[in-house]
Enzyme design. Structure first.
Site, mmCIF file in Angstrom:
data_model
loop_
_atom_site.group_PDB
_atom_site.id
_atom_site.type_symbol
_atom_site.label_atom_id
_atom_site.label_comp_id
_atom_site.label_asym_id
_atom_site.label_seq_id
_atom_site.Cartn_x
_atom_site.Cartn_y
_atom_site.Cartn_z
ATOM 1 N N ALA A 290 -17.321 -3.536 1.280
ATOM 2 C CA ALA A 290 -17.545 -4.656 2.198
ATOM 3 C C ALA A 290 -16.636 -4.592 3.408
ATOM 4 C CB ALA A 290 -17.339 -5.975 1.456
ATOM 5 N N LYS B 282 -19.420 4.291 -12.407
ATOM 6 C CA LYS B 282 -18.417 4.840 -11.481
ATOM 7 C C LYS B 282 -17.158 3.983 -11.439
ATOM 8 C CE LYS B 282 -19.157 1.597 -8.271
ATOM 9 N NZ LYS B 282 -18.184 0.758 -7.547
ATOM 10 N N LYS C 254 -22.528 -4.610 -9.725
ATOM 11 C CA LYS C 254 -22.436 -3.277 -10.319
ATOM 12 C C LYS C 254 -21.764 -3.368 -11.681
ATOM 13 C CE LYS C 254 -22.289 -0.954 -5.826
ATOM 14 N NZ LYS C 254 -21.532 -0.060 -4.915
ATOM 15 N N THR D 221 -15.482 5.298 -4.440
ATOM 16 C CA THR D 221 -14.709 4.420 -5.318
ATOM 17 C C THR D 221 -13.500 5.131 -5.892
ATOM 18 O OG1 THR D 221 -16.829 3.409 -5.915
ATOM 19 C CG2 THR D 221 -14.927 2.762 -7.196
ATOM 20 N N ARG E 285 -11.070 -1.489 -5.487
ATOM 21 C CA ARG E 285 -10.261 -2.328 -6.378
ATOM 22 C C ARG E 285 -9.983 -1.623 -7.697
ATOM 23 N NH1 ARG E 285 -14.217 -7.362 -5.871
ATOM 24 N NH2 ARG E 285 -15.632 -5.631 -5.446
ATOM 25 N N ASN E 286 -10.980 -0.894 -8.190
ATOM 26 C CA ASN E 286 -10.796 -0.197 -9.463
ATOM 27 C C ASN E 286 -9.766 0.929 -9.331
ATOM 28 O OD1 ASN E 286 -12.919 -1.547 -11.170
ATOM 29 N ND2 ASN E 286 -14.172 -0.875 -9.452
ATOM 30 N N VAL F 191 -11.605 -9.646 -8.608
ATOM 31 C CA VAL F 191 -12.279 -8.997 -9.730
ATOM 32 C C VAL F 191 -12.346 -7.484 -9.524
ATOM 33 C CG1 VAL F 191 -14.457 -8.777 -10.982
ATOM 34 C CG2 VAL F 191 -13.666 -11.034 -10.238
#
Length: 314
Positions: A121, A172, A89, A229, A236-237, A260
């Site tokens: 995941a 996003k 992505k 998200t 993570r973001n 990452v």
């Protein structure tokens, strides 16, 4: 984990021999999702040539590594009959290319598709329900992949709007950083809800200018991925944004994450793309100013709230 009950064999291609050895020995990845046991038909390898005999190649590397990985695989002699499915992505820095465009450039003859949606995941691997959208210009290919990626806990839809699917999945990430910062600054649920709502409008404005269709951004790869998200503890973001809002530097936030966060490089590449097409993107600009221009998160958020008033739909 999702596909192993449906396929005879799966090969995971990685970079670290010790991780591959652990997967083959213990049926677990010691670094990620270490509580999840993989089936016996999943084999790990660090040899890219082990992918050459496979009929389906799933690209799940970071976006910054997609072109290099694709070129290495092409040089190794991948068959033009192999189906290429991109799950990364983001868009490429400087070129603005989407992942399917990179794959098409490197593999002009291979069938290509993309998969995206609200697909963390951590939940898929433990059997929690989710949905995804599979995009391809070849409808028959999209249907075949839909059949493969349909289980009692994973529901797939099809689309031919590759641009919209990929752009929603990329953009996003930037908004998840913004939402995390808003949470970290303690701005409250009303502010975060407003931010995410305006992010959807901005995503649609930019995504349609870059070739996507409006209805795609109202779907799984748009608003669906945006919601999960911006609010999920698995994001993570969002966690990077939360750390920034809490006063950490970008370096500290990324180091604490230990993996990452695509939104950090995505912010640079998407900001570049927005400038190329001349689209107004105040939220992306705010995140960019924090990550790459040294502006403080409180100041950037205050500037977002104090911009000139305007109609909602304009």
């Amino acid at each position: 984990k999702l596909l192993s009950p449906k396929l005879e064999s799966i090969v995971l291609i990685g970079r670290h021999p010790e991780t591959a050895d652990a997967i083959n020995r213990d049926r677990k990845n010691p670094h990620y999702l270490s509580s999840v046991t993989l089936d016996a038909n999943v084999h790990a390898s660090c040899q890219l040539t082990d992918a050459l005999a496979q009929p389906l190649i799933i690209f799940a590397v970071p976006t910054s590594g997609t072109r290099e990985t694709a070129m290495t695989l092409a040089a190794a002699g991948l068959s033009p009959a192999a189906v290429l499915l991109s799950c990364a992505k983001g868009i490429e820095k400087h070129t603005g290319d989407r992942m399917s465009q990179i794959l098409r450039e490197v593999f002009p003859l291979n069938p290509i598709a993309v998969l995206s949606g609200p697909n963390h995941a951590e939940e898929i691997a433990t059997g929690l329900a989710t949905c995804a959208v599979i995009g391809s210009e070849d409808h028959a290919l999209a249907v075949r992949l839909q059949e493969l990626f349909t289980t009692p806990t994973f529901r797939s839809y099809t689309s031919d709007d590759l641009a919209g699917i990929e752009l929603g999945g990329a953009v996003k990430n930037v908004y998840a950083i913004a939402a995390g910062m808003a949470h970290g600054l303690g701005l409250g649920d009303n502010a975060v809800a407003a931010l995410v709502t305006r992010a959807l409008a901005e995503m649609t404005r930019l995504g349609t200018a870059l070739g996507g269709r409006m209805e795609t951004f109202a779907g799984l790869s748009g608003v669906g991925d945006l919601i999960v998200t911006c609010f999920s503890e698995h994001s993570r973001n969002h966690r990077v944004g939360l750390a920034l809002g809490g006063g950490k530097t970008l370096e500290e936030a990324v180091a604490a994450l230990g993996m990452v966060a695509e939104g950090v490089p995505n912010t640079l590449s998407i900001h570049e793309a927005a400038r190329r097409v001349g689209v107004r993107t105040p939220i992306i600009d705010a995140v960019y100013s924090i990550l790459y221009e040294g502006k403080s998160a409180p100041l950037a958020m205050r500037e977002l709230l104090t911009r000139d008033p305007r109609p909602e739909h304009s």
